[in-house]
Design a protein around this motif. Sequence first.
Motif, PDB file in Angstrom:
ATOM      1  N   ASP A 462      60.186  83.519  66.067  1.00  0.00           N
ATOM      2  CA  ASP A 462      59.082  84.133  66.811  1.00  0.00           C
ATOM      3  C   ASP A 462      59.386  84.238  68.305  1.00  0.00           C
ATOM      4  O   ASP A 462      58.593  83.822  69.154  1.00  0.00           O
ATOM      5  CB  ASP A 462      57.796  83.325  66.581  1.00  0.00           C
ATOM      6  CG  ASP A 462      56.559  84.081  67.034  1.00  0.00           C
ATOM      7  OD1 ASP A 462      56.617  85.320  67.116  1.00  0.00           O
ATOM      8  OD2 ASP A 462      55.540  83.420  67.314  1.00  0.00           O
ATOM      9  N   GLY A 463      60.559  84.819  68.619  1.00  0.00           N
ATOM     10  CA  GLY A 463      60.909  85.035  70.021  1.00  0.00           C
ATOM     11  C   GLY A 463      61.405  83.803  70.752  1.00  0.00           C
ATOM     12  O   GLY A 463      61.560  83.823  71.969  1.00  0.00           O
ATOM     13  N   ARG A 464      61.682  82.730  70.007  1.00  0.00           N
ATOM     14  CA  ARG A 464      62.194  81.491  70.608  1.00  0.00           C
ATOM     15  C   ARG A 464      63.496  81.098  69.926  1.00  0.00           C
ATOM     16  O   ARG A 464      63.728  81.417  68.762  1.00  0.00           O
ATOM     17  CB  ARG A 464      61.181  80.359  70.456  1.00  0.00           C
ATOM     18  CG  ARG A 464      59.788  80.666  71.013  1.00  0.00           C
ATOM     19  CD  ARG A 464      58.790  79.595  70.604  1.00  0.00           C
ATOM     20  NE  ARG A 464      58.680  79.494  69.144  1.00  0.00           N
ATOM     21  CZ  ARG A 464      58.124  78.474  68.502  1.00  0.00           C
ATOM     22  NH1 ARG A 464      57.636  77.455  69.192  1.00  0.00           N
ATOM     23  NH2 ARG A 464      58.053  78.467  67.181  1.00  0.00           N
ATOM     24  N   VAL A 465      64.351  80.387  70.665  1.00  0.00           N
ATOM     25  CA  VAL A 465      65.641  79.931  70.133  1.00  0.00           C
ATOM     26  C   VAL A 465      65.625  78.412  70.016  1.00  0.00           C
ATOM     27  O   VAL A 465      65.091  77.708  70.883  1.00  0.00           O
ATOM     28  CB  VAL A 465      66.806  80.393  71.030  1.00  0.00           C
ATOM     29  CG1 VAL A 465      68.125  79.751  70.602  1.00  0.00           C
ATOM     30  CG2 VAL A 465      66.928  81.913  70.982  1.00  0.00           C
ATOM     31  N   LEU A 466      66.208  77.914  68.930  1.00  0.00           N
ATOM     32  CA  LEU A 466      66.225  76.477  68.671  1.00  0.00           C
ATOM     33  C   LEU A 466      67.387  75.806  69.412  1.00  0.00           C
ATOM     34  O   LEU A 466      68.535  76.274  69.350  1.00  0.00           O
ATOM     35  CB  LEU A 466      66.348  76.225  67.165  1.00  0.00           C
ATOM     36  CG  LEU A 466      66.301  74.772  66.704  1.00  0.00           C
ATOM     37  CD1 LEU A 466      65.584  74.665  65.374  1.00  0.00           C
ATOM     38  CD2 LEU A 466      67.714  74.181  66.565  1.00  0.00           C
TER      39      LEU A 466
END
Length: 607
Positions: A462-466
């Motif tokens: 959702d538009g975020r990187v882990l």
Amino acid sequence: MADAATIRSEAPDGTGFIRAGSGAPVLFIHGVGMDAAIWQPQIDLMRDRFDVIAIDMLGHGASQLPPQNAGLSDYADQAIRLLDHLGLDRVAVVGHSMGALVAQELALRAPSRIGSLVCLNAVFRRPPELAQAVRERAAALDGPGDPSAIAATIARWFGNPIPPALTDAAAKALAALESVDAEGYARTYRLFASADTAHADRLADLAVPALFMTGSEDRNSTPAMSAAMARLAPVGQCLVLSGEKHMMPIASPQKVTQRITGFLDEVADVPASAEAGPAFDAPAFDAMEFRRALGSFLTGVTIVTTIDEAGDARGFTANSFTSVSLDPPLVLVCIAKKALGHQAFSTSRGFAINILAEAQKAASGIFASKASDKFASVAWQPGQTGNPLIEGSVAVFDCGMEQLVDAGDHSILIGRVHDFTHNGAQPLGYCRGAYVTPGLSQEALAAAAPSGTQVGAILENDGRVLFFETAEGAHQLPAGRGLGAANDARSLRGKLAAKAIDAELGFLYAVWDDATDASRTHLYYRGTVDSPVSGDGQVRFVEIERIAELTIADPAVRSMLARYARERAEDTFGVYVGNEVEGEVRPLAKPASSAPIHTGPIHSGQR
């Protein structure tokens, strides 16, 4: 016209009704066993803008009994008498369950009196086993209300046990069932049990805009029934509310009422003689997200689905799929004229395109065959328009029919996308008569890589990187020695498994040799990830636009992430090949600004 007060009255013929509010008049007709008061949530939500009238059907509430062998015309005539008494020449009508059948009968018998129609949880052409069950219930309704039968009805409508969130709605329905006149209920239910085919040959004459809305979990008034009715009605529209059951008007009143008022607003200025076609404009789309969803198709394989006139699910395999337009959002697929399903699809009001994942190769073969029960091989659920959506697909486009184009030995189905989903799973491809599975390149590349290869991943949610956060506050991408397996603690998959991270690896994103150690190679993939549930304090999700603010020790990884943020914004990805000092980015595809490539049909299955 009524004022803001709620009025509980009786018409001269004894018909009970509730009236409240002011504005455009809307007549509500309840289902078997209920009464006008069941619409109180809609009355409260709509009275500021609408003149709301809720009728007690014959045999319910304050109204008189129906004839011994009543027909739908008796209930429709009752509604017309009420409109005459109130001096209303033209109204919108909303019916639930049995009330939806009465509303249809009313619109067909007195088209000049009805401006638009909303049918909630309506029945249509029940399958034999369901029809038999309803007839058996009707045959048992000769005496006073049976507490066990009432309990079974509540369980069927709301579940057993009843979810806490539905306790109030279930109590309201129970009170209505316990107070309804037993003879009025029995006579009405017997009609309801046999009236599911009453309009099968008449819906084509329905002259007004009509919305057929049901819940995805309604087992008695199924999405397939609503889709079939919408297909037959000249100005029909199907809408399926996810997770809802038969009593959704009181179980989720705000959601249902919002859809009702939205429909009434949109069709308020549509004349009854309007050209047949969808009454709704397509919802606003995020153009970039829509482009990404379309990009999931890798010269791939789709299963195209619809609901036919009889309410049955139909589908065929095709790779003749392409995007047509972003504004409005249009896609197309082709079907052979000799295909068994050509008649159903060429006359349908819509269809869904399911782009298949690598694991769905068997489903592709079944839907390309002449198998008699193709849908038994896949898990699926109805979409917003009632079209079957196949679970596990890489992307799904739920469409209304925009245009049918004759094209030689094929027909081109151009669909206007009403809803879509997509994910990061590997697509199934097809080329030169054989299936292609791009995901196998992961295993092949990992097997061929030197033993010291570091394999990592840029995993998006959702538009975020882990990231993994270190004790010193720095951030690292998930990486390990080789791709490995979940039980290999040193590998990438092992490190993800240790933190209960469910990741789906996609395409290769970067390959470089270590400048200080020529024997060490770095491989990074793109992928997607579900939010972890382990509560690990080291796991962080960072918005893509904020990655540049992080402390990342490895300059090569830092440079790669800067490129990822840029390419993610442009939706144009490439693969970096070189070392950590210099190299080149080799594009995977032409930039998004290039003209789309349109391909002709390669093959299309049958049924």
